[in-house]
Design an enzyme around this catalytic site. Structure first.
Site, PDB file in Angstrom:
ATOM      1  N   ASN A   1      -0.923   0.482  -5.947  1.00 44.37           N
ATOM      2  CA  ASN A   1      -1.787   1.140  -5.315  1.00 44.37           C
ATOM      3  C   ASN A   1      -1.993   1.996  -6.224  1.00 44.37           C
ATOM      4  O   ASN A   1      -0.860   3.028  -7.050  1.00 44.37           O
ATOM      5  CB  ASN A   1      -2.209   1.580  -4.632  1.00 44.37           C
ATOM      6  CG  ASN A   1      -1.978   0.240  -3.354  1.00 44.37           C
ATOM      7  OD1 ASN A   1      -1.811  -0.915  -4.102  1.00 44.37           O
ATOM      8  ND2 ASN A   1      -2.398   0.648  -2.140  1.00 44.37           N
ATOM      9  N   MET A   2      -3.616   3.042  -6.869  1.00 40.80           N
ATOM     10  CA  MET A   2      -3.590   3.507  -7.812  1.00 40.80           C
ATOM     11  C   MET A   2      -2.714   4.933  -7.653  1.00 40.80           C
ATOM     12  O   MET A   2      -2.172   5.763  -8.241  1.00 40.80           O
ATOM     13  CB  MET A   2      -5.212   3.906  -7.019  1.00 40.80           C
ATOM     14  CG  MET A   2      -5.629   5.247  -8.300  1.00 40.80           C
ATOM     15  SD  MET A   2      -6.490   4.671  -9.370  1.00 40.80           S
ATOM     16  CE  MET A   2      -7.891   3.874  -9.897  1.00 40.80           C
ATOM     17  N   LYS A   3      -2.713   5.398  -5.473  1.00 33.85           N
ATOM     18  CA  LYS A   3      -1.948   6.420  -5.329  1.00 33.85           C
ATOM     19  C   LYS A   3      -0.561   6.544  -5.893  1.00 33.85           C
ATOM     20  O   LYS A   3       0.269   7.476  -5.662  1.00 33.85           O
ATOM     21  CB  LYS A   3      -2.748   6.976  -3.777  1.00 33.85           C
ATOM     22  CG  LYS A   3      -1.926   7.877  -3.117  1.00 33.85           C
ATOM     23  CD  LYS A   3      -2.436   7.893  -1.590  1.00 33.85           C
ATOM     24  CE  LYS A   3      -1.669   8.995  -0.895  1.00 33.85           C
ATOM     25  NZ  LYS A   3      -1.657  10.697  -1.743  1.00 33.85           N
ATOM     26  N   GLY A   4       0.365   5.329  -5.703  1.00 32.18           N
ATOM     27  CA  GLY A   4       1.670   4.661  -6.002  1.00 32.18           C
ATOM     28  C   GLY A   4       2.212   5.399  -4.971  1.00 32.18           C
ATOM     29  O   GLY A   4       1.952   5.386  -3.541  1.00 32.18           O
ATOM     30  N   TYR A   5       3.590   6.637  -5.309  1.00 32.59           N
ATOM     31  CA  TYR A   5       4.109   7.399  -4.179  1.00 32.59           C
ATOM     32  C   TYR A   5       5.103   8.595  -5.191  1.00 32.59           C
ATOM     33  O   TYR A   5       6.152   8.055  -6.180  1.00 32.59           O
ATOM     34  CB  TYR A   5       5.451   6.131  -3.941  1.00 32.59           C
ATOM     35  CG  TYR A   5       6.478   6.039  -2.794  1.00 32.59           C
ATOM     36  CD1 TYR A   5       5.610   6.429  -1.431  1.00 32.59           C
ATOM     37  CD2 TYR A   5       7.591   6.255  -2.905  1.00 32.59           C
ATOM     38  CE1 TYR A   5       6.952   6.073   0.105  1.00 32.59           C
ATOM     39  CE2 TYR A   5       8.205   6.507  -1.341  1.00 32.59           C
ATOM     40  CZ  TYR A   5       7.855   6.813  -0.454  1.00 32.59           C
ATOM     41  OH  TYR A   5       8.766   7.246   0.533  1.00 32.59           O
TER      42      TYR A   5
END
Lengths: 500, 246
Positions: free
Chosen positions: B126-130
C-alpha cells in the site's frame, strides 16, 4: 476522578451527523431484504438441519423461493401457507421442499400471516426465556466486576476449545470468545453440527454454540461467576448467526455495521440490511454487540486515525439504536495500538480511551490489546500488555480483551492465556481505585489530545456522503415486493433488554 | 575456517544458561514437578531447576525452569541462505527499473487461501507503507496490484496472467498447525502446473517466513519481520536483471 474537559456541544453535533448518516442508510435499506435475512427468519421459525449434500435446509428453501421469484415477499409467508395446507411443521415443509416433494407458492392470505405470527411469537418466547435464564444464572452465581476479562479460544476443534475455555474460566476469564474458522465470513451458508476441524478457529454452528454454552454454564456454576460466550455475527450469514446465538443464549456477538464492507469486500447494501436484522435479534436477545473499530488501527496509524475510530463508534451507536439496542448492549470497540517507540504514546492512549469513555458513558466499551506492534520479543510484549491493562482500568473500560505476549507468533498456547490473565488481574487489583484518585491536568497534553481527536471526528462526520454497489453478496439483495412480510421486526423491535 | 564453538551465555562465558517454560497436561504435584525437571534433563540441560511451578486448573500445570545447555555449536560450519542483492532506496529501485526494464514492473500481491490478515501485504504494497517506508504503490516504476485477503491461489495466478505480472508477492500471517506451509506449497504447485514458474519471480513474506524456508518451498525469496517495500523491490529488480542475463 479522571475526567477530561470536553466540549459537549461538539459531541452533540457529531452525534447529530452520525444520526443523519445512519438514518439515511436505514431508509434506503428498509426497501430490500436479503437471502440470509430470509434464512434467519426460517431458522427462527424452526427450520434447521441439512440435506444429503450438507446444504442447510434454510438455504434450500430460500433458493427454491428465489428460483420461483417469490422471495421478494418473504420466506415466512410461503412456508406458513404450506404449513396450513399440509398440516405440517415448518421443518417438515422445508424437508419436503429439499426432497423435491413440495413446491411452494406465494400464499399471501390471513391464515398464512396468522401462522407466521404464531411461530414468531413462539420463537420470541423461547428467546425471552433464554434471556430470563441468563438473568437467573447471573443472579445465582454472580458476575465479575468490570473490566470483564475477554479471552479467545481458537483450536478449530470444539471439544478442544471447551477444554481450554473451562481452564480459562477457572483461571479468571469472564468472557470466552470462540474465534471462527478463517474464511467463514465469506461462506454463504452456516455449517452444521459439531465440528472438529477449522483454520485459525472453529466453525460457528448452532451445535458448537450449544456445546460451549453448556460447558460454560457448568464451569460458571463451579467458579461462582457467570461466564459469557461470544461469537462472530459478521460476514455473509450475519442474521443467521444472530438467530442461532439468540436461540442458544450467547451473550455477546461481534457485530459491526461496516466491517464487512471495509475489510471483507462485502457489498454495502447487503451488509447494512443484514446488520440491521442481526442487531434487531441481538437486541431482543439481550446480547451485547461488539463493534470492530479496533481493526481500523491495525491497518492505519493509531494516532493519525484516532478520529476514524470515534466517528465509526458514533455511526455504530446510531445503527444500534435503530435496531432497538440499549447503550449497555453497545460494546463499542477501540484499541491500544500506538507505536511503542512514539514518545508520550502512553499519554495519547490514555487520552483516546478516556475520550471514548466520556463520549459513551453508558456503553459497554470493548478495549482491544496491542497487536500490530507486538513482536517475537515476548518479554517486551508482556510489558506492552501491562500498560494496556493499566489504561483499561484507569479509564474504566468494560470489556477487556486480554493481550497475549505471543500475539505475533501463534494462536495462544494455554500458558499464554494463563499469564495474560495473571497480568491483567495483577494490574486491575493493584490499581483498582486509581481512576477515582487521579485528575487530568486541565489544558494538559492529554486533554488537548482528546479535544483534538473530538474536533477531527466532528468535521469528518459532517463531511461523510457515500453510496455504493460493488463487493460480494449483492446478488443476495432482493427488493421487497408490496406484499412482503416478516413476522419478527414488530415483535423484536419492541426491545428485549429494554423491557427486562 | 577457524572453529568457533559457542553455547548460551548467562553471566559467565560458556555457562550455557537457558530458560524454558512449558505446560504439562497434569495437575501440579511433587511428581509432575520432578517430571518437568527430568524433561529438561532429557532436552539436554544439565542441572535443571524448576524455579516456578503453578497449577492452572482443569488438569494443567505451568513450569519455569533454568538449566545449562550440554550442547554447543561451531558457528564456522554454518551456512545460511540469504538473498544476494544490494538493497536500494525507492529512488534507486525506480531508476534501476527504468534503466533495465524500460517499462513498469508489475507486482501482484495477496494473502492467499485461508489467510485474512492483510497487515503484511499492506505494509509492503500500500501507498502508505509501514514504519516510514513507503509501499510499492508509491513507486512510479512499479504497477502494484494488491488483491487483499483470502485470495484463492487459482485466482491469484489468473490475475498474474491477466496483468502479465513479473512478480507474485504472497503474504502468510496467521498460522495454526503450520497451515501456511500447505498454502504456500499449493501456490507454487499451481504456478508449476501452469508452466509459469520460470517466468514469475515468486516472493513470500510473513512473520514466520525466512529466506531459507522460502527456498525450501520453491520460492525465489522469503522476507521475515522488519522487511520493507525497498527490500522486496530491490530483490525483484535484481532477480529480473539476473534472469535476463542468464
Amino acid at each position: 476522578m479522571a475526567h477530561l474537559q470536553l466540549d459537549q456541544a461538539r459531541i452533540d453535533r457529531a452525534r447529530d451527523s452520525a444520526r443523519r448518516i445512519a438514518g439515511r442508510v436505514f431508509d434506503d435499506m428498509d426497501r430490500s431484504t436479503t437471502t440470509t435475512v430470509e434464512r434467519a427468519t426460517l431458522r427462527l421459525m424452526g427450520v434447521d438441519g441439512v440435506d444429503e449434500n450438507q446444504v442447510p435446509l434454510p438455504n434450500r428453501v430460500v433458493d427454491h423461493l428465489l428460483e420461483r421469484g417469490l422471495l421478494n415477499r418473504g420466506a415466512a409467508l410461503a412456508v406458513a401457507a404450506a404449513m396450513n395446507e399440509q398440516g405440517w411443521t415448518a421443518q417438515q415443509v422445508a424437508e419436503a421442499v429439499a426432497a423435491g416433494r413440495l413446491v411452494l407458492d406465494g400464499g399471501d392470505d390471513t391464515a398464512a400471516r396468522n401462522t407466521a405470527d404464531a411461530l414468531a411469537a413462539q420463537s420470541c418466547e423461547h428467546i425471552a426465556t433464554q434471556r430470563a435464564q441468563r438473568a437467573a444464572l447471573i443472579g445465582n452465581s454472580g458476575e465479575a466486576p468490570q473490566p470483564w476479562l475477554y479471552l479467545i479460544v481458537a483450536t478449530g476443534n470444539i471439544y478442544e476449545d471447551i477444554k481450554q475455555a473451562r481452564a480459562a474460566a477457572e483461571q479468571g476469564a469472564d468472557i470466552v470468545a470462540v474465534i471462527r474458522s478463517t474464511g467463514q465470513s465469506l461462506l454463504d451458508y452456516v455449517p452444521y453440527g459439531a465440528t472438529t476441524e477449522g483454520f485459525g478457529g472453529t466453525y460457528a454452528t448452532q451445535e458448537n454454540f450449544r456445546l460451549m454454552r453448556a460447558a460454560l454454564d457448568e464451569v460458571g456454576a463451579k467458579v461462582g461467576r457467570y461466564i459469557r460466550l461470544t461469537n462472530y455475527c459478521s460476514g455473509l450469514c450475519m442474521p443467521e448467526i444472530a438467530a442461532m446465538g439468540a436461540i442458544e443464549r450467547l451473550d455477546m456477538m461481534l457485530n459491526d455495521s461496516m466491517y464487512g464492507i471495509i475489510f471483507r469486500d462485502i457489498n454495502m447494501q447487503r451488509t447494512f440490511i443484514d446488520q440491521f436484522f442481526s442487531r434487531m435479534i441481538n437486541g431482543y436477545a439481550g446480547i451485547i454487540i461488539n463493534t470492530g473499530e479496533d481493526n481500523y488501527l491495525t491497518t492505519a496509524d493509531a494516532v493519525d486515525a484516532a478520529h476514524t475510530v470515534l466517528a465509526s463508534q458514533m455511526i455504530n451507536e446510531q445503527f444500534a439504536y435503530l435496531s432497538g439496542l440499549v447503550p449497555e448492549q453497545m460494546g463499542l470497540g477501540h484499541a491500544f495500538e500506538i507505536n511503542p517507540e512514539l514518545e508520550n504514546g502512553f499519554l495519547w492512549e490514555l487520552a483516546h480511551a478516556q475520550l471514548v469513555r466520556q463520549v459513551f458513558p453508558e456503553a459497554s466499551l470493548k478495549y482491544m490489546p496491542p497487536t500490530k506492534h507486538m513482536t517475537g520479543n515476548i518479554f517486551k510484549g508482556h510489558v506492552q500488555d501491562a500498560l494496556f491493562n493499566m489504561v483499561s482500568t484507569v479509564t474504566k473500560q468494560n470489556i477487556h480483551l486480554l493481550g497475549m505476549m505471543t500475539e505475533a507468533i501463534h494462536t495462544p498456547f494455554i500458558q499464554d492465556r494463563f499469564l495474560a490473565i495473571q497480568n491483567a488481574r495483577y494490574v486491575f487489583g493493584t490499581m483498582r481505585d486509581l481512576h477515582s484518585e487521579i485528575e487530568f491536568k486541565s489544558g494538559g497534553l492529554i486533554e488537548q489530545r482528546a479535544q483534538a481527536v473530538l474536533a477531527e471526528t466532528e468535521s469528518m462526520l459532517a463531511e461523510i456522503k457515500r453510496t455504493a454497489t460493488g463487493g460480494k453478496g449483492l446478488d443476495g439483495v432482493i427488493a421487497k415486493a408490496p406484499g412482503y412480510y416478516n413476522p419478527f421486526p414488530k415483535r423484536m423491535l419492541q426491545g428485549g433488554a429494554r423491557h427486562g | 575456517m577457524a572453529e568457533q564453538w559457542i553455547k548460551p551465555y548467562g553471566d559467565t562465558q560458556d555457562d550455557g544458561r537457558v530458560q524454558l517454560s512449558f505446560t504439562l497436561p497434569v495437575p501440579l504435584d511433587e511428581v509432575s514437578k520432578e517430571g518437568a525437571r527430568r524433561l529438561a534433563l532429557a532436552m539436554g540441560l544439565d542441572e535443571p531447576a524448576v524455579v516456578h511451578a503453578e497449577d492452572m486448573g482443569q488438569g494443567f500445570s505451568f513450569y519455569v525452569l533454568y538449566g545449562q545447555s550440554k550442547h554447543r555449536i561451531d558457528l564456522s560450519t554454518i551456512q545460511v541462505a540469504k538473498p544476494e542483492f544490494e538493497v536500494l532506496d525507492k529512488d534507486g529501485v525506480n531508476a534501476l527499473i527504468a534503466e533495465k526494464m524500460g517499462r513498469k514492473m508489475v507486482v501482484v500481491g495477496a494473502c492467499i487461501e485461508t489467510d485474512a490478515h492483510t497487515v503484511g501485504i499492506d505494509a509492503i504494497m500500500n501507498m502508505k507503507g509501514y514504519n516510514g517506508h513507503k509501499g510499492l504503490e508509491s513507486y512510479h516504476e512499479v504497477r502494484a496490484i494488491n488483491m487483499g485477503a483470502q485470495v484463492d491461489s487459482e485466482e491469484l495466478v489468473a490475475r498474474a496472467i491477466e496483468e502479465q505480472a513479473d512478480v507474485i508477492l504472497v503474504s502468510q500471517v496467521v498460522t495454526q498447525k503450520n497451515i501456511h506451509l500447505d498454502n504456500l506449497t499449493r501456490l507454487s504447485d499451481i504456478l508449476e502446473a501452469e508452466g509459469m514458474r520460470e517466468r514469475i519471480i515468486l516472493v513470500v513474506g510473513g512473520p514466520r517466513i525466512s529466506h531459507e524456508l522460502a527456498k525450501e518451498l520453491g520460492y525465489d525469496a522469503g522476507f521475515g519481520p522488519k522487511s520493507y517495500a525497498e527490500d522486496v523491490a530491490s530483490f525483484a529488480i535484481n532477480e529480473w536483471i539476473k534472469r535476463k542475463a542468464a
